[in-house]
Write an enzyme that holds these catalytic residues in place. Structure first.
Site, mmCIF file in Angstrom:
data_model
loop_
_atom_site.group_PDB
_atom_site.id
_atom_site.type_symbol
_atom_site.label_atom_id
_atom_site.label_comp_id
_atom_site.label_asym_id
_atom_site.label_seq_id
_atom_site.Cartn_x
_atom_site.Cartn_y
_atom_site.Cartn_z
ATOM 1 N N PHE A 27 -3.456 13.078 2.143
ATOM 2 C CA PHE A 27 -3.278 12.998 0.696
ATOM 3 C C PHE A 27 -2.491 14.197 0.187
ATOM 4 O O PHE A 27 -2.725 15.336 0.612
ATOM 5 C CB PHE A 27 -4.633 13.043 -0.023
ATOM 6 C CG PHE A 27 -5.593 11.956 0.335
ATOM 7 C CD1 PHE A 27 -6.431 12.090 1.444
ATOM 8 C CD2 PHE A 27 -5.691 10.818 -0.453
ATOM 9 C CE1 PHE A 27 -7.337 11.100 1.771
ATOM 10 C CE2 PHE A 27 -6.618 9.824 -0.142
ATOM 11 C CZ PHE A 27 -7.435 9.958 0.971
ATOM 12 N N ASP A 28 -1.627 13.957 -0.772
ATOM 13 C CA ASP A 28 -1.059 15.035 -1.566
ATOM 14 C C ASP A 28 -2.166 15.434 -2.552
ATOM 15 O O ASP A 28 -3.116 14.676 -2.767
ATOM 16 C CB ASP A 28 0.182 14.504 -2.293
ATOM 17 C CG ASP A 28 0.759 15.526 -3.270
ATOM 18 O OD1 ASP A 28 1.338 15.099 -4.283
ATOM 19 O OD2 ASP A 28 0.630 16.741 -3.026
#
Lengths: 261, 372
Positions: free
Chosen positions: B217-218
């Site tokens: 995930f960012d």
């Protein structure tokens, strides 16, 4: 005792080719609700009737000589409503409903009158009524309060691909046959329109089986000449949430299972 | 060129025990389940396959047909010749299964996790449930079912909406994550509070693990809200650092994928409880442009306050994400900026775009061009 009154406001359909749909008048108009001007209030099946009419309208647009149309009959067994038959007829005319004729029948002669009128589908809000007529071999479907919230511009029919959806209806070979032949005609009607903007939408749903059960049902439909627009395979998930998004006007539950002989 | 070898037999053998789960052991029977008891197991056609869990108990992943499989040729027919021709083509090729699409490795990995979960918790419904949600017409149904059979995927549920919006169905299925090729549908889902992302087919695919689900995930505008990105875009990097330092102890607001990370964490804990922390088949990664010593602190504190354990956090301090992702080899990487999604795809990472927050206005203006 059965009596039939034709609706002079409406052009009668070609009985050899039309699809006769009988609707209980109790479902179309609110029972007992009499407006001051003698017109009944709309019942739960009102949008359904409008949707059936819309299909006819569009069929005639495609082909003005079309004979494969819905032939709508209003049927009344309620003796109270029979006494108010003129109000029933005038209400129908008031709303401009495309009802070809009105049938008044006693409870005993009821199923007989449906069969005599070559009714291919009977719709009612009364569960007992639907159960009885179904057992006599008339394809019947139950309407409920959800029917009222269905769209009126598109007729949405749900075909259930699992053999038994309702525990109280016992699919007989006769009712299975009736379901298949009605749906086949529906399928034919559907072919008159393109993929998008069709006034008729046919949906297949399998509740319990997995994907192969649904695949089998799709094949069965295809063999009957029916191309479903939408398909839902629930594999055991609750039907309620899906049905409330789907909003079909009515469900037909026999005859489409791919698992049958 | 697809490099990964997705041999279904390899993934499933040695890990799957065909368990027959009796309906009554799946918890209390409610009204809508009463009818099930009337059924003979054989009728279901599921005698040798596990029964899918109830939607509200499972982590439901809804995938569209265009991301689960490769349908470029068919898309072209649709775009050039219209819907009728497109459906005719599909029916003509009904017995030709589609090739795997960008979401395929992810789905296979979900199934691998399910096998392990079933081994450890045979009665539990806390599993991944994969639902095919497509706005295709039912005419394509048989081809899709044939394809699922061909690839031996465990997908028993689907919705083919025939052109209507799938959003209502996503809610009905208690969807935890929706993956689609259509950015508009994804935006609609996000607006309804459903985690969603747009997937693209990378030109090349690096091999991914077949036994461990790896999700990256960012941070900003994915796990967290876009508030910090707004500061950065409006006032520049220095102001951003200042703001983060001042607000170090203030939790960031949550972003669209927070719930999904949470769902993954719940399943991870089930493995830890049975002594499988070191060989847990789920691994999560945070890949952020924030810096470890400064702006990253706020991110970590927020995650900790939320009770979310992310396995690996990579603070790149602005360095390109591509090479790092290439090392991580996630089955899916979520980012709100197309720039990063494309950069990742260039290096063979399967990246998904989350069209959320302030970055979208800039995405529209930028002509990043599709780098082939």
């Amino acid at each position: 005792m059965v009596s039939t009154v034709q609706n002079t406001d409406v052009k009668q359909k070609d009985s050899d080719h039309a699809v006769v749909v009988a609707v209980a008048s109790r479902a179309v108009f609110e029972p007992g609700a009499g407006g001051g001007d003698g017109v009944y209030a709309e019942g739960v099946a009102f949008p359904l009737l409008q949707a059936l009419q819309k299909v006819n309208e569009r069929l005639l647009e495609e082909n003005s000589a079309e004979s494969l149309l819905f032939d709508i009959v209003l049927i009344t067994t309620d003796s109270q409503q029979q006494q108010q038959s003129s109000q029933l007829i005038s209400s129908t005319k008031h709303y401009g409903l495309e009802v070809s004729r009105f049938c008044f029948s006693t409870e005993e002669d009821f199923s007989e009158s449906l069969l005599k009128n070559n009714v291919q589908l009977f719709l009612s809000t009364d569960r007992n009524e639907v159960s009885q007529t179904s057992q006599k071999g008339v394809l019947s479907a139950l309407l409920d309060e959800y029917t009222a919230s269905c769209p009126s511009e598109q007729l949405r029919v749900l075909l259930c691909g699992d053999a038994v959806i309702r525990p109280d209806t016992n699919p007989t070979p006769a009712s299975r046959q009736a379901a298949q032949s009605f749906s086949a005609r529906l399928g034919k009607m559907r072919q008159r329109f393109g993929m998008s903007d069709s006034p008729l939408s046919i949906t297949l749903m399998t509740s319990c089986g997995g994907r192969d059960s649904c695949g089998g049902a799709l094949q069965t439909l295809r063999s009957l000449g029916i191309s479903a627009d939408e398909a839902y395979c629930l594999a055991g998930a609750p039907q309620g949430p899906i049905l409330s998004v789907l909003r079909p006007h009515f469900l037909l539950s026999d005859g489409f299972s791919g698992l049958e002989d | 060129m697809v490099k990964m070898s997705l041999d279904p037999v390899q993934v499933m053998s040695g890990q799957v025990k065909e368990l027959k789960v009796a309906p009554s052991s799946n918890g209390d029977s409610r009204g809508s389940w009463e009818e099930k008891e009337e059924f003979d197991q054989d009728h279901l056609g599921l005698t040798s396959k596990p029964i899918p869990p109830k939607p509200e108990n499972a982590v439901t992943i809804a995938v569209s047909s265009r991301v689960l499989f490769r349908t470029e040729r068919e898309q072209k027919v649709f775009e050039q010749k219209g819907v009728e021709e497109y459906l005719r083509y599909q029916i003509e090729h009904e017995n030709e299964p589609f090739a795997p699409g960008p979401a395929f490795p992810f789905v296979k990995a979900l199934e691998a996790v399910n096998s392990r979960l079933r081994e450890l918790y045979p009665q539990s419904e806390e599993l991944f449930d994969i639902v095919l949600v497509t706005y295709n017409h039912a005419h394509v149904g048989i081809r899709l079912i044939n394809t699922i059979n061909h690839h031996n995927l465990f997908i028993e549920r689907f919705c083919m909406t025939g052109g209507s919006s799938p959003i209502g169905y996503l809610k009905a299925w208690h969807t935890n994550l929706y993956l689609s090729a259509d950015a508009d549908k994804v935006r609609e889902a996000l607006a309804e509070g459903i985690a969603a992302a747009t997937m693209f087919m990378p030109e090349k695919l690096t091999e991914v693990s077949q036994s461990q689900l790896r999700v990256a995930f960012d941070g900003d505008a994915v796990l967290f809200s876009d508030e910090s990105e707004r500061i950065f875009k409006a006032h520049g990097l220095d102001k951003f650092f200042e703001h983060e330092k001042e607000n170090e102890d203030t939790l960031l607001d949550h972003g669209p994928l927070k719930g999904f990370l949470e769902a993954l964490g719940k399943l991870q804990k089930k493995f830890y409880a049975k002594g499988h922390r070191l060989d847990c088949p789920i691994r999560t990664f945070l890949v952020t442009a924030r810096s470890a010593a400064s702006s990253g602190i706020r991110a970590l504190k927020t995650l900790r306050a939320w009770g979310l354990e992310i396995d690996e956090a990579l603070f790149l301090a602005g360095a390109p994400k591509g090479p790092m992702l290439e090392k991580i080899r996630p089955h899916i990487y979520f980012d709100d900026q197309m720039f990063h999604v494309e950069g990742a795809a260039e290096m063979g990472t399967i990246a998904a775009h989350v069209p959320y927050g302030i970055a979208q206005k800039h995405n529209a203006k930028q002509n990043t061009g599709v780098r082939k």
